[in-house]
Motif scaffolding. Structure first.
Motif, short mmCIF file in Angstrom:
data_model
loop_
_atom_site.label_atom_id
_atom_site.label_comp_id
_atom_site.label_asym_id
_atom_site.label_seq_id
_atom_site.Cartn_x
_atom_site.Cartn_y
_atom_site.Cartn_z
N LYS A 153 0.85 -1.20 0.00
CA LYS A 153 0.00 0.00 0.00
C LYS A 153 0.88 1.25 0.00
O LYS A 153 1.72 1.41 0.89
N ASN A 186 -3.20 4.76 -2.53
CA ASN A 186 -4.29 5.50 -1.87
C ASN A 186 -3.95 6.99 -1.97
O ASN A 186 -2.92 7.42 -1.45
N VAL A 187 -4.82 7.74 -2.61
CA VAL A 187 -4.54 9.16 -2.82
C VAL A 187 -5.41 10.01 -1.88
O VAL A 187 -6.61 9.77 -1.78
N ILE A 188 -4.79 10.95 -1.19
CA ILE A 188 -5.56 11.94 -0.45
C ILE A 188 -5.35 13.30 -1.11
O ILE A 188 -4.21 13.72 -1.32
N LYS A 204 -0.65 10.70 8.43
CA LYS A 204 -1.01 9.76 9.50
C LYS A 204 -2.15 8.85 9.08
O LYS A 204 -2.14 7.65 9.33
N ALA A 205 -3.16 9.46 8.42
CA ALA A 205 -4.31 8.66 7.99
C ALA A 205 -3.86 7.56 7.04
O ALA A 205 -4.29 6.40 7.15
N LEU A 206 -2.97 7.91 6.12
CA LEU A 206 -2.49 6.91 5.15
C LEU A 206 -1.71 5.82 5.85
O LEU A 206 -1.87 4.62 5.57
N GLU A 208 -1.89 4.91 8.99
CA GLU A 208 -2.77 4.11 9.83
C GLU A 208 -3.58 3.11 9.01
O GLU A 208 -4.02 2.09 9.52
N GLN A 209 -3.78 3.44 7.75
CA GLN A 209 -4.51 2.49 6.91
C GLN A 209 -3.57 1.53 6.20
O GLN A 209 -3.96 0.87 5.23
N ALA B 5 -10.41 -0.37 6.72
CA ALA B 5 -9.04 0.06 6.95
C ALA B 5 -8.96 1.16 8.00
O ALA B 5 -7.91 1.47 8.51
N LEU B 10 -7.17 4.40 16.37
CA LEU B 10 -6.14 5.31 15.88
C LEU B 10 -6.75 6.65 15.51
O LEU B 10 -6.13 7.70 15.66
N ASN B 259 -9.23 10.29 6.42
CA ASN B 259 -9.27 8.83 6.46
C ASN B 259 -10.26 8.27 5.44
O ASN B 259 -9.99 7.24 4.81
N GLN B 261 -11.07 9.64 2.65
CA GLN B 261 -10.43 9.76 1.34
C GLN B 261 -9.44 8.64 1.11
O GLN B 261 -9.41 8.02 0.05
N ALA B 262 -8.61 8.39 2.13
CA ALA B 262 -7.60 7.35 1.98
C ALA B 262 -8.25 6.00 1.75
O ALA B 262 -7.73 5.15 1.04
#
Lengths: 360, 309, 363
Positions: A153, A186-188, A204-206, A208-209, B5, B10, B259, B261-262
């Motif tokens: 990822k 995964n694009v933000i 962080k979001a990326l 964490e996923q 996910a 978190l 999140n 979006q991701a």
């Protein structure tokens, strides 16, 4: 147009022409820069200003440079350019896409002043455009990313959905996929040019996923810090080297290197050989620099990345070489076919395999 | 789309961090407004705190010292505002906006020497066994000291306003400065203290951005957090506990939208990007519709005080 | 007890209301000069570049002087609208958002007609711009009157929402179909029916500046001659008295927000069709916020606002000159502007108060 406005217009033009000619008479060549951000932004504007300093160091007292920071695109830009031209500046670099129409407008009023507009597409007799093929650097990042990821990822922090950014995503994806068919992006979309805290949250979001590689098309080091805090995540410097985060998480970088171009164009004005042009240079010409690949990258991968860099630099390989399909599966480039610059410049689609949709 | 996910544990941990600078700045402004003063210069005080804290932390290697100096820097800037509005009786709205302009300029000037520098890390607080509690440990007990400091400050301000004599006087000054003055309270001095406190809190909030959240120095890096803090004070109807709620709501949606979006949720990015602002408005509409006309703002807010006798 | 006391004047001093701005500018020159000297620049040159060159420099004042109007126009137009609300105690902090939405709505109407060459296009755009700003201001207005929701918060947060809409429009709906995939709308300067050009060449006058002057006159008449102006002032000074005088508070809130929104929307429309030319991702440059300062610097008085707008414009343009002529950092100019505002606000105290030295007998 009635007689009065006509007279007024002529008078104004005469004043402009007269003062311009007066200022040109003597002294070193004055070179002006218009920046969209503060020189302390650590990214886009910072690198343009670094190049300005190198330009000054190169020519010494043969030139003078002036610059203006944080110039809003639109009316203010037009005024700043006009005032620069009136004060005797003979070569003006306007370093943001949004300065395109103002540059063209002002250039029409000052035929003896040369204008250089970054990342636009409108030219005139005294307006040249220049841009960098950052997607070449993205290809190398993509390759390293594809080989290094364990989770398959890869997170990508994008600013706004403009061709430049979309091109970067595609280039990185194509080469990540070549290196690792299971890779997923995964694009933000941060929807901001500048908000370090938001970039930190996005990284962080990326992470964490599950992303263990973060690519960024935003200029702050916030994602680097987030990656460092998380551990086991790698990143790439953007715009500037971000060497303070080497050897890890920052394993390499794309560096904007405008100095060679600025020096060449200034020299051309001094020599009287300046001509309008549309320059789009990459790694080969040195406009796109690849920051040192650190030891955090395995030797084999590093060697592959450097080989890729060399083949792009020499022109032997183009990052957008077919067969490539668009995201919807329709054919784009046939086997061995290379994307033309027109399509690349206005790229508004993902290549096959990228998930998600481009906003709008 | 892969909603699985998103790990709520978190997510909450992230929002606690994201909300901290806003909590600090909003709490400070809350105390200022409770004293009857409207200081719109929060953004300017935050950014000044951000560079003061950053510079000191880099020079001394101590983030704690950085935060202390950030508080002092923010307070120093706030005292300019205090001097103008309390002694020279200038308009508070305009003075606050001027303060933001001034703070952005001064901070960028100080910051010239600190570009591209990495500050010393602010360590996570080791809470011993608390950190090992499943779920909660990761979610709530794995942060740096400033996160807890902000929470303690919320409780402190709440208790101060509600239970102490000092809090009562502060509120009295904010509700009716003429009456408070007639009772012998030093209106100007009390407001001075409140304004300085507000500046110190905003300064710490700014330092949290430059030392922990980002951590780096770039010009204008607070990027509007001060304005959000101002909005949160209003959202909170001038109550300390609600500041926490508002900041967590705003911070939470900001983190959540990234999140989503991701995770590839098929909602237009524009809608997601504006969601923190829209949701905050909608929630406030519900709250205010329920309150039905209760005037919640301090009555003397923004009014100039001049003791005529 | 203190050594220096302020004593309220029975009426504002005419002398000081004229003298304080001059005194403030002089004080700023001294303090700013010290700052510039500390930065290693020639303070006299810096001050001259900021205050003198835009007006009288032989090389470019002919160009800079009219630009004062271009820069001051939107500030004045927005500030006039805001000042009505501020007088009545209605706090519209979100003019920036209304400015953006006005520009979007107006530009959208113009672009819908593209490339028709009809005289009606521009007037329709102005109306659309005003309506857009008005509608955006009605959100906080209605929420305040219906649900008692604080208009400071709503109008401020709606700025951020408007910015997102702007980005989305520049990238999507209003994007120039011939722009090669780049963001930004068609350039309205190049579409004659929708453009807002300089009316008399070399003066900087465009329809937005004309509108600003009309707004100044209109506001002056409203506040001094009209019952609504009286209600506005009364509501600000004493809401209770206003209610007794038959003022409907809800109507007044909607009126004040509506007028300020419509004027901000028009300012946006005039800017996008004229000096700026196109809708782009970051078309807005903070006029909506700066106008709040302008409104208060002008003491919420129409003529004061006119002068304050011109002074702010001068510091912007002079500041630009100082940056590239003398190499002063933009940050120093920002700090300098902040100082000027501080001094203007600080010395204003002389207008309404007398300064007394020595111990007061009465205390």
């Amino acid at each position: 147009m009635n007689r009065r406005t006509l007279l007024g217009a002529t008078a104004a033009t005469a004043i402009l022409a007269a003062t311009g000619a007066f200022a040109a008479a003597h002294g070193p060549l004055k070179v002006g820069f218009i920046y969209v951000g503060p020189v302390g932004d650590g990214g886009w504007t910072y690198e343009h200003d670094q190049a300005r300093q190198k330009l000054l160091a190169h020519f010494g007292d043969k030139i003078e440079t002036v610059y203006q920071e944080s110039v809003p695109e639109g009316a203010d830009a037009e005024r700043v350019m006009t005032q620069m031209a009136l004060s005797g500046v003979k070569l003006i670099f306007t370093t943001s896409f949004g300065y395109m129409d103002p540059t063209i407008n002002v250039a029409a009023k000052f035929p003896d002043v040369k204008f250089e507009h970054a990342t636009g597409y409108k030219t005139a007799d005294n307006v040249a455009v220049y841009s960098a093929r950052f997607y070449e650097g993205r290809a190398i990042q993509g390759h390293i990313a594809g080989r290094m990821t364990k989770t398959n990822k890869i997170g990508y922090i994008a600013s706004f959905p403009i061709p430049e950014v979309i091109r970067g995503i595609n280039s990185a994806f194509i080469h990540a996929k070549k290196a690792n068919p299971d890779v997923q992006f995964n694009v933000i979309w941060a929807y901001t040019w500048f908000d370090p805290a938001k970039e930190a949250d996005a990284a962080k979001a990326l992470i964490e996923q599950g992303a263990d590689v973060i690519l960024q098309h935003t200029d702050s080091t916030a994602p680097q810090a987030a990656a460092q805090a998380a551990g086991n995540v790698i990143t790439f410097g953007q715009a500037s080297d971000m060497g303070e985060y080497a050897p890890s998480p920052r394993v390499s970088s794309i560096i904007d290197n405008w100095a060679p171009y600025y020096i060449a164009r200034t020299q051309a004005v001094i020599d009287g050989t300046w001509q309008s042009a549309n320059t789009w240079d990459g790694i080969g010409a040195g406009m796109v620099g690849i920051g040192e690949i650190t030891d955090a990258v395995h030797e084999d991968v590093k060697a592959e990345a450097l080989a890729l860099k060399d083949s792009i630099a020499s022109g032997a390989y183009h990052p957008f070489t077919g067969p490539l399909n668009k995201q919807d599966g329709s054919a784009w480039l046939a086997e061995g076919e290379v994307a033309d610059d027109g399509t690349l410049a206005g790229m508004d689609f993902y290549v096959e395999g990228v998930t998600g949709t481009i906003p709008n | 789309m892969n909603l699985g996910a998103i790990d709520p544990v978190l997510l909450i941990a992230s929002l606690m961090v994201a909300a901290t600078p806003i909590i600090l700045a909003a709490l400070g402004e809350l105390v200022v407004e409770k004293s009857g003063v409207l200081n719109l210069g929060v953004e300017g005080m935050m950014i000044t705190g951000a560079i003061c804290g950053f510079a000191v932390a880099v020079e001394t290697g101590s983030p704690v010292l950085g935060f202390v100096l950030a508080a002092m820097g923010g307070a120093a800037l706030a005292l300019i505002f205090a001097l103008l509005t309390q002694y020279l009786l200038s308009n508070q709205v305009a003075t606050g906006l001027a303060l933001t302009l001034f703070g952005l300029g001064i901070s960028a000037m100080i910051g010239q020497a600190y570009r591209g520098v990495k500050p010393p890390a602010t360590a996570k607080l080791n809470l011993g066994p608390l950190g090992d509690i499943p779920v909660l440990g990761r979610m709530v007990f794995s942060h740096d000291w400033v996160v807890y400091f902000a929470l303690v400050l919320v409780a402190g301000v709440w208790a101060f306003l509600k239970y102490t004599r000092g809090g009562l006087i502060l509120r009295a000054v904010g509700e009716n400065h003429d009456a408070a003055h007639a009772l012998g309270y030093k209106v100007v001095r009390i407001r001075l203290a409140a304004i300085a406190f507000g500046g110190a809190c905003a300064g710490m909030g700014g330092a949290y951005v430059s030392l922990v959240r980002v951590p780096q120095w770039t010009d204008g890096m607070t990027a509007g957090a001060g304005w959000i803090a101002l909005a949160i004070v209003v959202f909170a109807s001038w109550r300390a506990g609600r500041v926490l709620l508002g900041a967590y709501l705003f911070g939470g949606i900001s983190v959540l939208q990234l999140n989503l979006q991701a995770a590839g949720v098929p909602v237009p990015v524009e809608i997601l990007s504006m969601s923190p602002f829209v949701v905050t408005i909608i929630v406030l509409v519900f709250i205010s519709a329920r309150q039905k006309g209760a005037a919640v703002a301090p009555a003397a807010l923004g009014r100039i005080f001049h003791a005529s006798s | 007890m203190s050594v220096i006391r302020l004593e309220r004047r029975a009426a504002p001093s005419r002398f000081w209301s004229v003298a304080t701005p001059i005194l403030a500018v002089a004080l700023t020159m001294i303090a700013g000069g010290v700052m510039f000297a500390l930065l290693g620049k020639d303070p006299v040159a810096a001050i001259r570049t900021i205050f003198w060159d835009p007006l009288f420099n032989t090389q470019f004042a002919a160009y800079s002087r009219p630009q004062l109007l271009v820069k001051a126009g939107p500030l004045i137009l927005i500030a006039i609208g805001l000042s009505l609300g501020f007088r009545a105690g209605v706090w519209n902090i979100g003019a920036e958002g209304q400015y953006i939405i006005g520009a979007i709505c107006g530009a959208a109407v113009g672009l819908a007609f593209y490339p028709a060459d009809l005289w009606i296009v521009f007037p329709l755009m102005v109306i659309a711009g005003a309506l857009g700003g008005w509608a955006w201001a009605m959100i906080p207005g209605l929420l305040r009157t219906r649900f008692n929701t604080n208009e400071i918060l709503v109008s401020l947060l709606l700025v951020y929402v408007a910015e997102q809409i702007l980005a989305s429009m520049a990238l999507g709906l209003l994007r120039n179909p011939e722009g090669g995939g780049f963001p930004g709308s068609r350039n309205l300067q190049q579409y004659a029916a929708a453009s807002n050009p300089e009316l008399i060449a070399g003066t900087g006058m465009h329809w937005g500046v004309v509108a600003a002057f009309i707004a100044v006159i209109f506001a002056y008449v409203l506040l001094t001659r009209h019952i609504t102006g009286f209600h506005i002032r009364l509501a600000g000074q004493s809401p209770r008295a206003a209610r007794f005088a038959g003022v409907n508070p809800a109507r007044l809130v909607l009126l004040c927000l509506g007028v300020s929104g419509a004027l901000a929307g028009m300012a946006g429309l005039f800017e996008v069709t004229g000096p700026a030319g196109q809708i782009s991702i970051d078309f807005n440059v903070g006029y909506g916020f700066t106008a709040i300062i302008v409104a208060f610097l002008g003491r919420l008085h129409p003529v004061g606002i006119l002068l304050a707008g011109l002074l702010m414009a001068l510091t912007y343009i002079g500041g630009e000159l100082a940056q590239f002529m003398l190499g002063l950092p933009a940050a120093a100019i920002q700090a300098f502007q902040g100082m000027l505002l501080f001094f203007l606000l600080a010395v204003d105290v002389m207008t309404n108060y007398r300064i007394r030295f020595g111990r007061g007998a009465a205390t």
